[in-house]
Design a protein around this motif. Sequence first.
Motif, short mmCIF file in Angstrom:
data_model
loop_
_atom_site.label_atom_id
_atom_site.label_comp_id
_atom_site.label_asym_id
_atom_site.label_seq_id
_atom_site.Cartn_x
_atom_site.Cartn_y
_atom_site.Cartn_z
N ALA A 17 0.84 -1.21 0.00
CA ALA A 17 0.00 0.00 0.00
C ALA A 17 0.87 1.25 0.00
O ALA A 17 0.56 2.22 -0.68
CB ALA A 17 -0.92 -0.02 1.22
N GLY A 37 -1.95 12.32 0.61
CA GLY A 37 -1.58 11.45 -0.49
C GLY A 37 -2.13 10.05 -0.30
O GLY A 37 -2.65 9.42 -1.23
N ALA A 38 -2.04 9.55 0.93
CA ALA A 38 -2.58 8.21 1.23
C ALA A 38 -4.08 8.20 1.00
O ALA A 38 -4.65 7.29 0.40
CB ALA A 38 -2.25 7.83 2.67
N HIS A 68 2.14 1.86 -3.42
CA HIS A 68 1.04 2.35 -4.22
C HIS A 68 0.88 3.87 -4.04
O HIS A 68 0.75 4.63 -5.00
CB HIS A 68 -0.22 1.62 -3.73
CG HIS A 68 -1.37 1.69 -4.66
ND1 HIS A 68 -2.27 0.68 -4.79
CD2 HIS A 68 -1.80 2.65 -5.48
CE1 HIS A 68 -3.19 1.01 -5.66
NE2 HIS A 68 -2.93 2.22 -6.09
N ILE A 69 0.92 4.30 -2.77
CA ILE A 69 0.74 5.72 -2.47
C ILE A 69 1.95 6.53 -2.98
O ILE A 69 1.78 7.59 -3.57
CB ILE A 69 0.57 5.91 -0.94
CG1 ILE A 69 -0.76 5.30 -0.50
CG2 ILE A 69 0.65 7.39 -0.56
CD1 ILE A 69 -0.85 5.07 0.99
N LEU A 105 -4.20 1.87 5.80
CA LEU A 105 -3.20 2.94 5.86
C LEU A 105 -3.88 4.32 5.91
O LEU A 105 -3.45 5.21 6.65
CB LEU A 105 -2.28 2.83 4.64
CG LEU A 105 -0.95 3.57 4.76
CD1 LEU A 105 -0.15 3.10 5.96
CD2 LEU A 105 -0.12 3.35 3.49
N LEU A 128 -5.85 10.23 -0.88
CA LEU A 128 -6.17 10.40 -2.29
C LEU A 128 -5.99 9.08 -3.05
O LEU A 128 -6.78 8.75 -3.93
CB LEU A 128 -5.26 11.47 -2.91
CG LEU A 128 -5.51 11.74 -4.39
CD1 LEU A 128 -6.77 12.57 -4.59
CD2 LEU A 128 -4.32 12.44 -5.03
N THR A 129 -4.97 8.33 -2.70
CA THR A 129 -4.73 7.06 -3.40
C THR A 129 -5.88 6.10 -3.14
O THR A 129 -6.36 5.41 -4.05
CB THR A 129 -3.40 6.45 -2.94
OG1 THR A 129 -2.38 7.45 -3.05
CG2 THR A 129 -3.03 5.26 -3.78
N ARG A 186 1.62 7.07 -6.56
CA ARG A 186 0.63 8.10 -6.88
C ARG A 186 1.21 9.49 -6.67
O ARG A 186 1.08 10.38 -7.51
CB ARG A 186 -0.62 7.90 -6.00
CG ARG A 186 -1.66 8.99 -6.16
CD ARG A 186 -2.22 9.00 -7.58
NE ARG A 186 -3.04 10.16 -7.83
CZ ARG A 186 -2.63 11.23 -8.52
NH1 ARG A 186 -1.42 11.28 -9.00
NH2 ARG A 186 -3.44 12.24 -8.73
N LEU A 187 1.89 9.67 -5.53
CA LEU A 187 2.46 10.99 -5.23
C LEU A 187 3.62 11.31 -6.17
O LEU A 187 3.93 12.46 -6.41
CB LEU A 187 2.93 11.05 -3.77
CG LEU A 187 1.82 11.23 -2.74
CD1 LEU A 187 2.36 11.11 -1.34
CD2 LEU A 187 1.12 12.57 -2.92
#
Lengths: 344, 620
Positions: A326, B202-203, A329-330, B366, B205-206, A333-334
């Motif tokens: 996870a 960010g977390a 993944h984040i 998360l 938004l993902t 994205r960032l």
Amino acid sequence: MTDLHVAAGQTTGGEQVAVTGHCLPEHVNHVGGKAVGLGSLLRAGQRVPASFVVTAGAYREYRRGPAQELTQELRAAIAGAYAALCELDGTEVPVAVRSSATVEDSAEASWAGQFQTFLGVSGTEEVLAKVEECWAAALDPHVGAYRAGHQLGDDDGGVAVIVQELVDARAAGVIFTQHPETGDRSIVVIESSHGLGEAVVGGEVVPDLFEINKITRQQHRSRLGTKHTEYRLAGGGRGVRARPVDPARQQAWSVSEPELMALTDMAAALEAKLGRGLDVEWAIGAAPSTHGTEALFALQVRPITVDPRRRSQRPQPPAAGRGQDAIGHILGRLAGREPGTGAG
Amino acid sequence: MDQGRRSFRNPFDIETPPGAEGWESMYPAYLLFGEELRERDEQKLWFFDQMHNPEPLYPFDLMMPESWLVSLNQYTTRVWNLPTALGIEHRIVNGYLYLSPNVIDDPAAMAEREPIFAQRARHYFENWDEIYANWVAKATDCIERLKAIRFEPLPDREPLDTVLRARGTTTAFDLLARYSRYLENMHEMAYYHFEMLNLAYGAYLTFLEFCRSHFPAITDDLVARMVAGIDVILYRPDAELRRLAVRAVELGVGAALTSGAAPDAATAELGTTEAGREWLAELEEVKDPWFYYTTGSGYCHAKRAWIDDLRPPFAALADYVRRVERGEDLVRSLDKLRAERDRIADGYRGLLDGDDVTGFDDLLALSRQVFPFVENHNFYVEHWHHSIFFNKARELGAVLVAAGLLEQDDDIYFLHRYEVYQVLYEAEARWALGVPTRSEYTWREEVARRRQIYAAFEKWNPPPALGVPPEKVTEPITVTLFGINTDTIQRWLAAEAEGSPDGRLLGLAASPGVAEGVARVVHQVEELDQLEDGEILVCPLTAPSWSIVFARIGAAVSDGGGIMSHAAIVSREYGLPAVVATGVGTRVLRTGDRLRVDGGTGVVTVLERAAAPAGEAARA
């Protein structure tokens, strides 16, 4: 009172007239897809119109016969089953007579509209005549062309016919148990219009449209249709009649909030029993089997037919959990990767 | 594909409103549009920061954006090394703050930054709970140190103690030294503000995008409800009011709160009985820290905290007492909230298959881990710290009034913080000389001039954006912190071009439901008492403290607001339809308009226009 749905016994594959509640998927060559669907609806606990099935076996006999006419034996079997329907309220019950083709209603090719439906058929002679007309229509050249276009064989087993009591619907329409265009599984799409469902299925009216979230039961979106025409059972139970809808009713929703919730419940219950992605025809109205009381009926169920071109246009969800935690993944994205581009 | 691309007004073509001539001297030159960078600046998008600064900037309050200009942007650019973003630029136009994101699109530069970013950000995510616990300690310590800074008027004579202890320096020297520490303290808090925020958003938004890709119809609201914390410090002030209302009824003193008397009078009346005094004692206990709760976004001194102005919490108390007396259960059931949050999450999880179930669970876990920071930082920073910060400035203003340099204590907000150094020096000089100086005239004159300019700013309507938008808004900070994306820009362009010809206004669907009612356009929290029950609140933006009216309104429509804006959160809590980020709602809609608000689709429809007030007909 005869309850056709719960009559004991099993479809053998040999009889000329079958009990709808006994129609299982393995009997599709015998009773057709529609009847299998009705059987599934019944076993999933839904209310469906009282009905019986004139089997594909009977059709094949009819087709093989020299004069192509109903044998006395078959006439008697159909008349007996119809008489049992009429016992529901002691009159000549108006019924719908529909083709239930053994090749129809698969996920790959929806044959909707290629076969016959007769609404508001009353009396034994009429019923017999319409069963025969269904069979005549199946032999029509344009059905042959459709088969050829879908690489289907010339004879896949034949055409069964369903005879079911007609629900004199106040409102009717279609449920998609997931969004047919976006594929969103959380959304139930309900189309609804005044009167019998034929106006919706035939595309004659722009129905009211509701998108309801299955999880929260909240309306996600709604759109008022332009419901200028409705079909109702004609006087004397013979035929259905199109009539104009007055402007005030065009502007009113065709179903109430509690009815929408009942339809959403129906969608959820059917998905739980039959799996995801269903297209369900429904009607709310009175019928002989309810002794004139309004009720919600499920009329037909089949897998949603998704246009494969539409499916490919949908953005593909990011592949979560495949070699990426996870946090990864984040971070991705960032780091500016757009969702679904598949980078990284 | 150039057809859809239109521009907003050129920032160099914006006229100064009448009465604001010479406004530029109120702000540092680096924050103004200038010919040197014209070619570059007029080709960029500049959006109005309605979310944090809906009102014109007071020169002193510029401290807030100038703080995050360095802290947020340093985190983006130099600390995390976000692969796709540089800092967000600021410009001031007629007193209003405009922002412009900067992206990195050179693949080589992105590739170079990515491993650095990954290493650093991962460290925070992997040690989140420990870092957050430490963060709370740092933030609380920073607030305590701010509280300890005192500004006192210069005495007539230096205290004897200075001599007896042979200090060497004087109280005037202390004043300047304390002011330095005071500014440093604000800068310090600004770093804490953004230390974890970008990553937390960010977390979130993902996870939001994961949900949207599987469930295109999912609303931001539902995602927020799956993630939102249950026992959140940000909601404590409201929870304390509810508890106090229950106590007032138990003690039989509810009538003093529902009488409509001003807080002073109500407090005086409560002081006359034993039970009343008991309740007042409980109120006092709650005030620190829970009444350090601003009625604004925390970026403007004029929006006072409850601790300074008891009217908003007393209005809420009156409402809560009435509801308790009607038998309502005001205390939010945490178990119920938790069950609701799990029911929604289980519902969506149940619709997924295979790897997607794991992906959903991991991202949700998360997001839930980091989200308490998003909610709680708001109380520590914007409410608690900023309220104290602005009050200390007022204290310093009183020092300058006593020194004869300013007319009234809030004159100080019309001076830039570095100008205040100059004023403090001159106050020290005046104190040293013991004879009149020009300082007693020049600063008052300057403040009077600036007050007039400020009044002219308030009559000007800042457009939602200026300049040329990019094809797509992708810069992650703009999207997550400011809630502005490509769709927002398209909506604003459409609203600018057409001025809502069909009586429809498009915003973000923030809280589902449909309501019809009469609009009440409210710009300031002080105007909230004009609201009548069932009206639709139309506002620039709402802060959590506006929640006191949410029990009475039919729906909320705000100009600003993003994926996690306060109006959206509070509306959901109250089950009200809400549409946020209309951009132009307070300008296009009028009090008295009949509206339909559809919080599920984000559409506001004008059903019937109110008569235009005199003088406005010509403009319409």
